[in-house]
Scaffold this motif. Sequence first.
Motif, PDB file in Angstrom:
ATOM      1  N   LEU A 115       0.831  -1.195   0.000  1.00  0.00           N
ATOM      2  CA  LEU A 115       0.000   0.000   0.000  1.00  0.00           C
ATOM      3  C   LEU A 115       0.870   1.251   0.000  1.00  0.00           C
ATOM      4  N   GLY A 116       1.922   1.259   0.817  1.00  0.00           N
ATOM      5  CA  GLY A 116       2.817   2.411   0.853  1.00  0.00           C
ATOM      6  C   GLY A 116       3.522   2.629  -0.480  1.00  0.00           C
ATOM      7  N   ASN A 117       3.934   1.533  -1.120  1.00  0.00           N
ATOM      8  CA  ASN A 117       4.594   1.644  -2.412  1.00  0.00           C
ATOM      9  C   ASN A 117       3.672   2.241  -3.460  1.00  0.00           C
ATOM     10  N   LEU A 118       2.394   1.861  -3.427  1.00  0.00           N
ATOM     11  CA  LEU A 118       1.428   2.428  -4.363  1.00  0.00           C
ATOM     12  C   LEU A 118       1.286   3.929  -4.167  1.00  0.00           C
ATOM     13  N   LEU A 137      17.503  -0.563   3.838  1.00  0.00           N
ATOM     14  CA  LEU A 137      17.216   0.850   3.684  1.00  0.00           C
ATOM     15  C   LEU A 137      15.884   1.051   2.973  1.00  0.00           C
ATOM     16  N   ALA A 138      15.255   2.175   3.246  1.00  0.00           N
ATOM     17  CA  ALA A 138      13.972   2.473   2.616  1.00  0.00           C
ATOM     18  C   ALA A 138      14.192   2.966   1.191  1.00  0.00           C
ATOM     19  N   LYS A 139      13.491   2.339   0.236  1.00  0.00           N
ATOM     20  CA  LYS A 139      13.524   2.752  -1.161  1.00  0.00           C
ATOM     21  C   LYS A 139      12.125   2.662  -1.750  1.00  0.00           C
ATOM     22  N   GLN A 140      11.952   3.277  -2.913  1.00  0.00           N
ATOM     23  CA  GLN A 140      10.642   3.274  -3.548  1.00  0.00           C
ATOM     24  C   GLN A 140      10.764   2.761  -4.976  1.00  0.00           C
ATOM     25  N   ASP A 141      10.658   1.456  -5.138  1.00  0.00           N
ATOM     26  CA  ASP A 141      10.528   0.865  -6.463  1.00  0.00           C
ATOM     27  C   ASP A 141      10.074  -0.584  -6.287  1.00  0.00           C
ATOM     28  N   PHE A 142       9.537  -1.173  -7.345  1.00  0.00           N
ATOM     29  CA  PHE A 142       8.940  -2.503  -7.221  1.00  0.00           C
ATOM     30  C   PHE A 142       9.997  -3.595  -7.068  1.00  0.00           C
TER      31      PHE A 142
END
Length: 295
Positions: A115-118, A137-142
């Motif tokens: 949900l956060g990634n979306l 580490l926190a990242k944003q990609d699928f």
Amino acid sequence: MSKLLDPKVLMAIKELSLSAKMTIDGFMSGINKSTVKGPGLEFSQYRSYQPGDDLRSLDWKMFARSDRYYIRESEVETNISIRLLIDASASMNHQDGNFSKIDYARYLAASLAYLGNLQGDAIGLYVFRSGGIFSMLAKQDFQHLARLFYQLEQIRPEGIFTRPIHYKELYGGVQKRELLIFITDLYEMNDEIFTLLDSLNTLRHEVVVFHLMSGNELELDFKGYTSFEDLETKETIQIDQDKARAAYRQKMDQYLEETRIKLLDRRIFYRLLRTDEPLDQALRDFLNQRNKLKI
């Protein structure tokens, strides 16, 4: 797609009308996908020039039309960083029927990460296990999300909760403020979990605690059992459940209330979750509650 996200869970997430807009005025001062006026890409509005403004932001076409100086403002998207904290001590192996606490923790963490990634948030992971802390580490990609799912699937609870000597790892690496979601049964021997929470508070992170408990331990309803073993210390005791149940439930209610107050005193959001509760309801309750919180 990870097996941690079955179609029912995906549909529950899809039906939550709580994506970016729901979190705007909630956690982290309402910033999840908010807008800040600045030199971004999407036009927002014009305002009159003020001494000290960056001359590069002047709109010369507006000046040609109006003979006045205007600053062109745009919207800059900002996102939060979410870190999932998973208790991987042996007590998380506790089962009610065919479902253990760690199973529930995996599904809940995977659903929140998805949900956060979306929403465009960066997602990271801490796994607190006997002998140390596993960190992503926190990242944003699928691709990163797929790796996070894999790590959730690999968790095998054992031993006691991570000792405070290992908490120094929390102070290393990126110092960006994060939303920390701690999924645990709060089983501790020497206040090590509350020492952890106090450490996180010193870093000024926003913290949410999901307290997982099964129905059979809340109600002392272990049919046919008279001997019980502590999963972490291996100590055993004999109990007549029928005779002990009333006093046990009273002490359990007292413990849960004291726990809730201790966390409130630390300005930490607390939610008790039964492992027989539907997962989509847990997500819905959490997002509704975090929308009400302010720094």
